[in-house]
Each structure stands twice: as structure tokens, then as C-alpha cells.
Write an enzyme that holds these catalytic residues in place. Structure first.
Site, PDB file in Angstrom:
ATOM      1  N   LYS A   4       0.691-112.812 -53.758  1.00  0.00           N
ATOM      2  CA  LYS A   4       0.997-114.240 -53.904  1.00  0.00           C
ATOM      3  C   LYS A   4       0.640-114.754 -55.292  1.00  0.00           C
ATOM      4  O   LYS A   4       1.239-115.668 -55.797  1.00  0.00           O
ATOM      5  CB  LYS A   4       0.113-115.046 -52.937  1.00  0.00           C
ATOM      6  CG  LYS A   4       0.605-115.116 -51.517  1.00  0.00           C
ATOM      7  CD  LYS A   4      -0.282-116.082 -50.737  1.00  0.00           C
ATOM      8  CE  LYS A   4      -0.986-115.371 -49.620  1.00  0.00           C
ATOM      9  NZ  LYS A   4      -1.736-116.189 -48.701  1.00  0.00           N
ATOM     10  N   LYS A  56       0.352-103.835 -55.492  1.00  0.00           N
ATOM     11  CA  LYS A  56       0.766-104.506 -54.268  1.00  0.00           C
ATOM     12  C   LYS A  56       1.447-105.848 -54.562  1.00  0.00           C
ATOM     13  O   LYS A  56       1.052-106.537 -55.499  1.00  0.00           O
ATOM     14  CB  LYS A  56      -0.508-104.752 -53.432  1.00  0.00           C
ATOM     15  CG  LYS A  56      -0.275-104.882 -51.957  1.00  0.00           C
ATOM     16  CD  LYS A  56      -1.615-105.010 -51.238  1.00  0.00           C
ATOM     17  CE  LYS A  56      -1.578-106.140 -50.253  1.00  0.00           C
ATOM     18  NZ  LYS A  56      -2.847-106.403 -49.598  1.00  0.00           N
ATOM     19  N   LYS A  77     -13.341-109.812 -57.676  1.00  0.00           N
ATOM     20  CA  LYS A  77     -13.098-111.245 -57.868  1.00  0.00           C
ATOM     21  C   LYS A  77     -14.045-111.840 -58.892  1.00  0.00           C
ATOM     22  O   LYS A  77     -13.674-112.776 -59.604  1.00  0.00           O
ATOM     23  CB  LYS A  77     -13.200-111.998 -56.534  1.00  0.00           C
ATOM     24  CG  LYS A  77     -11.995-111.749 -55.641  1.00  0.00           C
ATOM     25  CD  LYS A  77     -11.793-112.836 -54.607  1.00  0.00           C
ATOM     26  CE  LYS A  77     -10.532-112.557 -53.791  1.00  0.00           C
ATOM     27  NZ  LYS A  77     -10.446-113.386 -52.592  1.00  0.00           N
TER      28      LYS A  77
END
Ligand code: TRP
Length: 335
Positions: free
Chosen positions: A201, A198, A116
Site C-alpha cells: 500500500k 511485495k 520500521k
């Protein structure tokens, strides 16, 4: 609701947008099933979502929506404890105590932190760094037996166990050591456009993900344009045929059919028929959720009432552990 003999399952989900089919088949659908066999505690991790910048109005809306979505997916507040993390002040308090029990070195090794901070180099805030300590607090406050987490969170769960072990060793037994829980029916759903990554969202390509609120037409269209291969044979082989295998995984998760059954169902048929069947199965599965959600999200006072009940109960349970912890570390309790 509470049953002393049942084990405790706890999990959180961040309010960072409408759940995808991946969140649903991989997690939330199993959460619903687990309600029968465990004491389940589910919460919207709004404090965790603060590590990434979101417009405040959007955060509020997404938190409300995430709560309504859990209910729409069949999480039943009569059976399970459902709440918003920040509505229980114990989380923030416990988070600080856990911060002080976490080492800089171990937090630096967390892959999610590394990923991140690489992704958001302009906002490497301290919360992003201490995120696992807040999460450890979430879990330990409720003396959870099992935590259903995806692969991306297993390192955080390991960390939680390390912190708990150390705390118990230093201050005396307080925490139960939580274990990971990997539901048999949990499917790992990949992107429809890049089946090697994957379904997420945050994917910028809307064709890559199915939102659980997508309508039938949209769902069918997205499956129609899903990436496959040129072999024209429905066969399960995640390495050589990731696209087709992903669609088979989705179809199997919804219909309960095995890969062999699916292979023979579509033997000799083209991908067109196969994609249409998968799309239809998904649309049928998601229809009631979409309808429930539409009803719930309009009923603001019902949602607020359920959030309030959840928060009160969560605070009652968490406060027991927090008080013990405070005593053990030598914080003077207010009289
Ligand atoms: N970190 C989790 C995620 O992003 C959300 C979360 C926060 C969580 N606290 C938790 C999950 C405690 C399980 C238990 O998916």
C-alpha cells in the site's frame, strides 16, 4: 452467528489506505471463504495504526473505509464479527497487561520493529516497540484457534504464543495457544514494477500496485506496463522470471487455473495478450467490490450501526477473558 463447535479465526488489518490486490488475494478473499467453516472475528486495527503518524482526519476516514471495504469484499456481518479495535476498550487494557508480561529483550528482537524504526528514525515511539504485546492481547482476548497472518507477522504470532505460555505457567491456564493459518488459496502478490518485492500500500510508485478500487481502465493500463522480461514466453519460474511468474500467480489465484494450464493457454502468444488477459480477469473480479464499496461508503448510518453491533459483541466476548486475566494477576475487580 456463533457456533460452539466451530473453531475461532481472528485477524486484523490496519486502516492505512485502500487495500491492494495483494491484500485482497493474499488475505481478505480467504477471510470471506473462511466464514463458512469457522467463527470469524475480523477487526480494523486502528490502535496499531497509531505507531505511524497519520493525519487524524485521514485516520478516521481510512478506518471507515477499511470497515466498508471488508463488507464490500463479502465479509458478512451476519456470519462474522466485524469491528473497529478501539471501539472495544478491552484491547487497550489488555495491551497494558501484555506489556507487563513482555520482556525488553524479546521485543528488541522483532524484525518489524527493527525495520520500521530504520524507516522512521524520527518517530521510534514506545508503541512501535510494544506493538507485538498489543497484538498478542488482540489474539488472546478472543481465545482464537487460528490467526491467518502473512510472513511479516509470523514472528509476532510466535511471540504471542510465548507470552501466553508464560502467562499460563505463572498464573494458571487462561489462554488457548493460537496457531498460524495459511489458506491454500492465499497468493503472495508482488509489485508490478519490482516483482522481487511485495505489493505494498505504501509504495510510492502508483504503477506498482493495484488498489482494489481501481477502475477497469486503470487496471488494464497498470498491467500493460507491468515489468516482465525479454524472453517472450509465459513460463512459471519465480527466480528467473519474477515478473511473468507474479502475473501468473495473480491470474491463477483469480481463475483457479494451474500454472501448466496457463502456460499452454498462452503458448506462442506474446506478453501483450497475456497481460491483457490478466488485467481483464482482475478488473472483472474487482468490479463488484468497487460497486459495493461505492454504495456502502455513502451509507454512513448503516456503517455506524454495523460498527456499533460489532463493538458490543466484541466487548462482550473479550470482557470474559479480560476479567479472568485481571483476577489471575491480582487486579482488584471493581464492584
Ligand atoms: N499487525 C497486523 C498487520 O499489520 C495487524 C494486526 C493487529 C493483527 N492485531 C492483529 C493481525 C491480530 C492478526 C491478529 O498486518
Amino acid at each position: 452467528m456463533e457456533n460452539e463447535t466451530k473453531k475461532i479465526i481472528l485477524s486484523g488489518i490496519q486502516p492505512t489506505g485502500v487495500f491492494t490486490l495483494g491484500n485482497y488475494l493474499g488475505a481478505v478473499r480467504s477471510w470471506k471463504k473462511m466464514q463458512e467453516d469457522y467463527n470469524c472475528y475480523y477487526f480494523i486495527a486502528d490502535l496499531h495504526s497509531m505507531t505511524i503518524h497519520i493525519d487524524p482526519q485521514k485516520r478516521r476516514q481510512q478506518t471507515r473505509e477499511a470497515f466498508a471495504l471488508l463488507l464490500a469484499c463479502g465479509i458478512d456481518t451476519e456470519k462474522s464479527l466485524v469491528f473497529v479495535q478501539s471501539h472495544n476498550k478491552c484491547h487497550a487494557e489488555m495491551g497494558w497487561i501484555m506489556d507487563c508480561c513482555s520482556q525488553f529483550g524479546e521485543l528488541s528482537r522483532m524484525t518489524q520493529f527493527k525495520d520500521k524504526s530504520a524507516k522512521h528514525p524520527d518517530n521510534i515511539n514506545a508503541g512501535l516497540f510494544t506493538y507485538p504485546a498489543l497484538m498478542a492481547g488482540d489474539i488472546l482476548l478472543y481465545q482464537a484457534d487460528y490467526v491467518p497472518v502473512g510472513a511479516d507477522q509470523t514472528q509476532h504470532l510466535e511471540f504471542t504464543r510465548d507470552v501466553a505460555t508464560r502467562f499460563n505457567h505463572t498464573y494458571g491456564e487462561v489462554f488457548k495457544l493460537p496457531e498460524g493459518y495459511f489458506p491454500k488459496a492465499g497468493a503472495r502478490v508482488m509489485s508490478l514494477q519490482d516483482p522481487t518485492s511485495k505489493m505494498s500500500k505504501s509504495d510510492t510508485n502508483p504503477k506498482a500496485t493495484i488498489s482494489i478500487l481501481d477502475d477497469e481502465k486503470t487496471i488494464l493500463k497498470k498491467f500493460k506496463s507491468a515489468v516482465t522480461d525479454s524472453e517472450a514466453c509465459v513460463r512459471f519460474d519465480p527466480d528467473k522470471k519474477p515478473g511473468v511468474s507474479n502475473l501468473m500467480t495473480i491470474y491463477s489465484a483469480i481463475t483457479g487455473k494451474t500454472m501448466e494450464e496457463i502456460e499452454s493457454e498462452f503458448a506462442g502468444k506474446g506478453y501483450g495478450d497475456f497481460k491483457a488477459a490478466v488485467g481483464q480477469a482482475v478488473a472483472d473480479e474487482l468490479r463488484p467490490i468497487r460497486e459495493n464499496f461505492a454504495r456502502l461508503i455513502q451509507d454512513r448510518s448503516y456503517l455506524e450501526e454495523e460498527m456499533k453491533k460489532g463493538a458490543e459483541r466484541a466487548t462482550y466476548i473479550a470482557n470474559k477473558t479480560l476479567t479472568k486475566v485481571k483476577k489471575r494477576v491480582g487486579l482488584l475487580l471493581a464492584k
